[in-house]
Design an enzyme around this catalytic site. Structure first.
Site, PDB file in Angstrom:
ATOM      1  N   LYS A 296      -4.731   5.579  10.370  1.00  0.00           N
ATOM      2  CA  LYS A 296      -3.263   4.470  10.230  1.00  0.00           C
ATOM      3  C   LYS A 296      -3.826   3.726   9.203  1.00  0.00           C
ATOM      4  CE  LYS A 296       0.330   1.991  10.576  1.00  0.00           C
ATOM      5  NZ  LYS A 296       0.383   0.626  10.976  1.00  0.00           N
TER       6      LYS A 296
ATOM      7  N   HIS B 245       3.466   1.619   2.275  1.00  0.00           N
ATOM      8  CA  HIS B 245       5.832   0.805   1.616  1.00  0.00           C
ATOM      9  C   HIS B 245       5.875   2.291   0.901  1.00  0.00           C
ATOM     10  CE1 HIS B 245       2.704  -3.024   3.107  1.00  0.00           C
ATOM     11  NE2 HIS B 245       3.642  -2.914   3.745  1.00  0.00           N
TER      12      HIS B 245
ATOM     13  N   CYS C 128       1.405  -7.920  15.816  1.00  0.00           N
ATOM     14  CA  CYS C 128       2.545  -7.705  15.915  1.00  0.00           C
ATOM     15  C   CYS C 128       3.663  -8.523  16.025  1.00  0.00           C
ATOM     16  CB  CYS C 128       2.944  -6.714  17.736  1.00  0.00           C
ATOM     17  SG  CYS C 128       1.658  -5.513  16.907  1.00  0.00           S
TER      18      CYS C 128
ATOM     19  N   CYS D  10      -4.103  -4.557  21.662  1.00  0.00           N
ATOM     20  CA  CYS D  10      -2.580  -4.322  20.940  1.00  0.00           C
ATOM     21  C   CYS D  10      -3.147  -3.113  20.585  1.00  0.00           C
ATOM     22  CB  CYS D  10      -3.148  -5.134  19.873  1.00  0.00           C
ATOM     23  SG  CYS D  10      -1.764  -4.415  18.821  1.00  0.00           S
TER      24      CYS D  10
ATOM     25  N   CYS E 211       0.800 -10.873  20.688  1.00  0.00           N
ATOM     26  CA  CYS E 211      -0.348  -9.517  19.388  1.00  0.00           C
ATOM     27  C   CYS E 211       0.231 -10.599  18.697  1.00  0.00           C
ATOM     28  CB  CYS E 211      -0.393  -8.219  19.162  1.00  0.00           C
ATOM     29  SG  CYS E 211      -0.929  -8.050  17.498  1.00  0.00           S
TER      30      CYS E 211
ATOM     31  N   LYS F 157      -5.178  -3.180   6.708  1.00  0.00           N
ATOM     32  CA  LYS F 157      -6.103  -4.052   6.297  1.00  0.00           C
ATOM     33  C   LYS F 157      -7.435  -3.742   6.814  1.00  0.00           C
ATOM     34  CE  LYS F 157      -4.521  -8.357   5.486  1.00  0.00           C
ATOM     35  NZ  LYS F 157      -3.412  -9.980   4.749  1.00  0.00           N
TER      36      LYS F 157
ATOM     37  N   HIS G 239      -2.741  -2.490  17.054  1.00  0.00           N
ATOM     38  CA  HIS G 239      -4.027  -3.019  15.618  1.00  0.00           C
ATOM     39  C   HIS G 239      -6.118  -2.886  16.413  1.00  0.00           C
ATOM     40  CE1 HIS G 239      -0.087  -4.609  14.367  1.00  0.00           C
ATOM     41  NE2 HIS G 239      -0.417  -4.893  13.491  1.00  0.00           N
TER      42      HIS G 239
ATOM     43  N   HIS H 279       0.835  -1.537   0.075  1.00  0.00           N
ATOM     44  CA  HIS H 279      -0.125  -0.227  -0.273  1.00  0.00           C
ATOM     45  C   HIS H 279       0.811   1.119   0.255  1.00  0.00           C
ATOM     46  CE1 HIS H 279       0.786   0.395   4.445  1.00  0.00           C
ATOM     47  NE2 HIS H 279       0.186  -0.442   4.630  1.00  0.00           N
TER      48      HIS H 279
HETATM   49 ZN   LIG Z   1      -0.576  -5.342  17.286  1.00  0.00          ZN
END
Ligand SMILES: [Zn+2]
Length: 502
Positions: free
Chosen positions: A294, A21, A129, A143, A126, A297, A146, A18
């Protein structure tokens, strides 16, 4: 001639590429291209991270082996890099044999130094992570990155004695305050270290998709403990000592702020434990936020780089990433924003300048570009612009570098408007003005080539210069007077056709 070694993080293969990156890769690419212009010996590394529980679970869900998953998905990152003209020197994959050799040598060195010991670990993990969290790091039990529930994991495994490195890390950063940038991130790192460092589990026994420990093959290295050494694998740590000594330590690890702790606390300590030098600089950038969030996905707000390239072309996308956000801070990406900048900076400014110059040279100079004047009103400005541009690239401040270079674009347009060569009779006065404008375009095409390689080559060609602009060498190529005159100037189609506002 110096050496200049820059890395992107290795990207998780089960992500889709995406613009987050793409952003890191483009910045690293532009900075390394600048150093290539300076004649430095450059090594630019990117690649994919292919081990760990998350990959194993994703492969299981698809009913394929984790290696098949890695093969299938790694290629998407290579394609994404190629799509954006990322001139990487090496694309590393952590499933390659050379990486196994390097990681095993690295872990063995730390083990032999006595900084890996056996213990029992129970913690909140997590999977996304691939990291443990303490109770108070969680946000409402989930997390902090996430927002997903963590799992209670208990295992007997090997610990890296990070706690022994607290003082050495503080001493290192005291002596090397530039080793984490920007400054706010250094403060964050120092705060974390001063808060007390815990030993962490560097191996896993509940799954086997990873690099086995040389002294205990029933366990594999924790994915971060194995991923970080990709930066030493690629420059020959296991295979070529001379090569390794030439490139290490790395000049810049470019990382997102969410993985700063791994790069600026764990990694330098691991390197010290293996008897190696820490990175010269870990440069943490912000996130490219989409509507203030942020990209991820799970939030379905990912933008594929290919969508942007299809709409705007490669170079305008690169330019936008580099110019729009102060490197180090969060950027807010929007469609309206990229259209507005495209029209203002590219269509109306640079594109317009080239088009005007080619039109007037065709009409008033028989299509042959005149030489610039010594002592031109643009000459001193061009020298200032070079200094400002060079200083900004040197500080990894692409937005400032391009802002500085665009002063020359803007002032050359103003110079044409003040002189109105399109209204004048052909002759020495028109030739003088057009020679200056062509020289400014030549200098701009050199200074902007790290950001927009294809566009700058096209400008170079249209003003009659031969060869590759990327092979020019600074500072000579930026000196006033390099345009020889007497070259055929081509008036082609617009470089940047205007876009309708969204
Ligand atoms: Zn995480």
């Amino acid at each position: 001639m110096g050496k200049f070694y820059v890395t992107t993080p290795i990207y998780y293969v089960n992500d889709a590429p995406h613009i987050g990156h793409a952003y890191t890769s483009v910045v690293g690419d532009a900075v390394t291209r600048w150093h290539r212009l300076l004649g430095d010996d450059v090594f630019y590394l990117t690649g994919t991270d292919e081990h760990g529980l998350k990959q194993k679970q994703a492969a299981d869900a698809l009913g394929i082996s984790p290696q098949e998953l890695a093969d299938r998905f790694s290629v998407r990152f290579r394609e994404a890099a190629d799509l954006l003209d990322i001139a990487y020197d090496d694309f590393i994959r952590t499933t390659e044999p050379r990486h196994y050799r390097a990681v095993q040598k690295f872990m063995q060195a730390i083990y032999d130094n006595g900084d890996i010991e056996k213990g029992t670990y129970e913690g909140l993990y997590c999977v996304a992570c691939e990291a443990y969290y303490t109770e108070d790091e969680l946000v409402e039990g989930c997390c902090p990155i996430h927002g997903r529930p963590v799992e209670l994991v208990r295992e007997e495994n090997w610990f890296f004695k990070l706690s022994r490195y607290q003082d050495r890390l503080l001493e290192w950063y005291d002596q090397h305050p530039e080793a984490v940038r920007p400054q706010t991130r250094l403060n964050e790192v120092l705060g974390f270290i001063k808060g007390g460092l815990q030993d962490f589990s560097m191996s896993r026994s509940h799954f086997d998709w990873g690099v086995p420990l040389p002294w205990d093959e029933a366990q594999v290295a924790w994915v971060w403990f194995e991923a970080l050494p990709n930066y030493i694998t690629a420059v020959g740590y296991a295979d070529d000592e001379e090569r390794f000594d030439r490139w290490w330590p790395v000049d810049y690890h470019l990382v997102g702020k969410d993985i700063l702790r791994f790069h600026a606390v764990y990694w330098p300590a691991m390197l010290m434990a293996a008897g190696l030098e820490p990175p010269t600089c870990v440069y943490a950038h912000g996130w490219l936020l989409v509507s203030g969030q942020k990209m991820s996905k799970t939030r379905a707000n990912q933008i594929a780089p290919s969508e942007l390239v299809d709409e705007f072309g490669v170079d305008p996308v690169r330019y936008h990433f580099l110019r729009d956000t102060t490197f180090g801070q969060d950027g807010d990406f929007s469609w309206e924003g990229i259209v507005a900048r495209y029209n203002a900076d590219l269509a109306n400014n640079l594109g317009n300048l080239l088009s005007r110059v080619a039109t007037v040279v065709a009409r008033k100079c028989n299509g042959v570009g005149p030489a610039p004047q010594e002592g031109s009103p643009l000459q001193a400005l061009a020298a200032d612009v070079y200094d400002a541009t060079a200083s900004a690239w040197d500080r990894v401040a692409p937005h400032e570098a391009l802002e500085a270079t665009w002063r020359l674009v803007h002032e050359t347009n103003a110079y044409l408007e003040a002189n109105e060569p399109w209204k004048a009779e052909p002759g020495p006065d028109v030739d003088a003005v057009m020679g200056d404008a062509l020289e400014a375009l030549r200098i701009v095409s050199v200074l902007a080539v790290p950001a927009m390689p294809r566009t700058c080559q096209e400008i170079w060609r249209r003003i009659g210069m031969s060869g590759s602009v990327a092979e020019e060498r600074l500072p000579d190529a930026a000196r006033w007077g390099g345009y020889p005159g007497g070259l055929a100037v081509e008036k082609g189609p617009p470089l940047f056709p205007r876009k309708q506002a969204a």
